[in-house]
Design an enzyme around this catalytic site. Sequence first.
Site, PDB file in Angstrom:
ATOM      1  N   LYS A  69     -51.598  15.938 -41.714  1.00 39.03           N
ATOM      2  CA  LYS A  69     -52.471  17.027 -42.162  1.00 39.03           C
ATOM      3  C   LYS A  69     -52.522  18.053 -41.039  1.00 39.03           C
ATOM      4  O   LYS A  69     -52.598  17.677 -39.855  1.00 39.03           O
ATOM      5  CB  LYS A  69     -53.854  16.451 -42.470  1.00 39.03           C
ATOM      6  N   SER A  90     -60.101  17.974 -49.010  1.00 34.81           N
ATOM      7  CA  SER A  90     -59.316  19.010 -48.369  1.00 34.81           C
ATOM      8  C   SER A  90     -57.890  18.572 -48.018  1.00 34.81           C
ATOM      9  O   SER A  90     -57.066  19.422 -47.702  1.00 34.81           O
ATOM     10  CB  SER A  90     -60.014  19.459 -47.079  1.00 34.81           C
ATOM     11  N   SER A 125     -62.526  13.788 -48.311  1.00 39.91           N
ATOM     12  CA  SER A 125     -61.218  14.454 -48.355  1.00 39.91           C
ATOM     13  C   SER A 125     -59.991  13.555 -48.257  1.00 39.91           C
ATOM     14  O   SER A 125     -58.873  14.045 -48.358  1.00 39.91           O
ATOM     15  CB  SER A 125     -61.132  15.509 -47.258  1.00 39.91           C
TER      16      SER A 125
END
Length: 483
Positions: free
Chosen positions: A76, A151, A175
Amino acid sequence: MHQLTLAEIARGLADKKFSSEELTKVLLARIAQLDPQLNSFISLTEDLALQQAKAADVRRANGESGALLGAPIAHKDLFCTLGIRTSCGSKMLDNFKAPYDATVVAKLAAAGAVTLGKTNMDEFAMGSANESSYYGAVKNPWNLEHVPGGSSGGSAAAVAARLLPAATATDTGGSIRQPAAFTNLTGLKPTYGRVSRWGMIAYASSLDQGGPLARTAEDCAILLQGMAGFDPKDSTSIDEPVPDYSASLNGSLQGLRIGVPKEYFSAGLDPRIAELIHNSVKELEKLGAVVKEISLPNMQHAIPAYYVIAPAEASSNLSRFDGVRFGYRCENPKDLTDLYKRSRGEGFGPEVQRRIMVGAYALSAGYYDAYYLKAQKIRRLVKNDFMAAFNEVDIILGPTTPNPAWKLGAKNSDPVAAYLEDVYTITANLAGLPGLSMPAGFVDGLPVGVQLLAPYFQEGRLLNVAHQYQLNTDWHTRTPTGF
Ligand code: GLN
């Protein structure tokens, strides 16, 4: 080759069926071909990947082994990567090349994992749909008109579309688990303090935790093994030995006490999801688990408390982005105040600005007691509910989300509508508990997740239950059409 799980890749590499370099080339080509439909990557790191893959092949040829040695993954884009853009999904950091590797990145690299790239995300990890990214929305491979969750939507979409077997992600209020649910993956948010936050760009420091996103519990065990552990560089990291997660997968579920909170089945839950959750309970009962209704009476206060605490911490954390030290700087500032104002006004998107304002307001003199302090008290009540429940049961089970993935843009004009979708996930962050989401079926062709929560440091128990469930169901093996 792109269908292989991490566990299968480890066996294939050990048996010399293919090399890490061959596999890496196949996946990089697949990303080049298919990712334009999804937008799941912000940066690709082809050169680094090939270099790491070759090095892993040499280490294997020299007799080394290890489940992650030569395994392709992605990070990420809020994990700092030395010399590589680390954008956090924001214009503010579009030009930022991290001067060091996050502990998670360094640990996985040392274990021999191969980094294919950095995945798309909501700006500064604020969101549940991956629509607030400066680099554009990510699409859900199960239906390109729907969001993948957020997210960590880029990591989720990429793994779900079989662009790679697993990726790192972070979970401040859901998330990891929510995008796992929306894309038919297994995702684990570890106990707060289990995985180092060093080099993980902060959103809300008392809630943020890194963890794995993969297709199976078995693969989450492998990736978590490489991520977890004490880190003296993170003062909230906990010095607890890391168990062998893969060894925990095969325990029997005979007599396992599962608590199902009655508050979870309120009017807000899609009844079709409720039915799938009940089916997953029946499946676990067949494996010997005993089910009991429990209560989490303060759950209703969790969303308002979270949406005070998270923005409050964010407003403080994001004050470092001032146009002076690193990141975006506005053109031709008149004076220092103008530099601050315009750099932040132009560098941050609307959702981030909204949260900074809410957070600064909640922390301001005169409102601190009414909002921030009150929210902290609710946080303790939420934790106490869990502590009482875990006196009676071994795990807590429920839906991960009240609805399946919504259409792109559907909640853009109403941020509170999106906040309400976090109702089942944020309580684990408020309490610091580990939580896992795993595939439990489909509604209108869109995946549905079941969430399991466990006491502190019982990640192995979550992985055990999920693995046994996955040995007896095939939801997690379904592949989105076109991928
Ligand atoms: N949806 C939540 C938020 O927007 C959680 C995000 C996260 O876990 N990073 O704050």
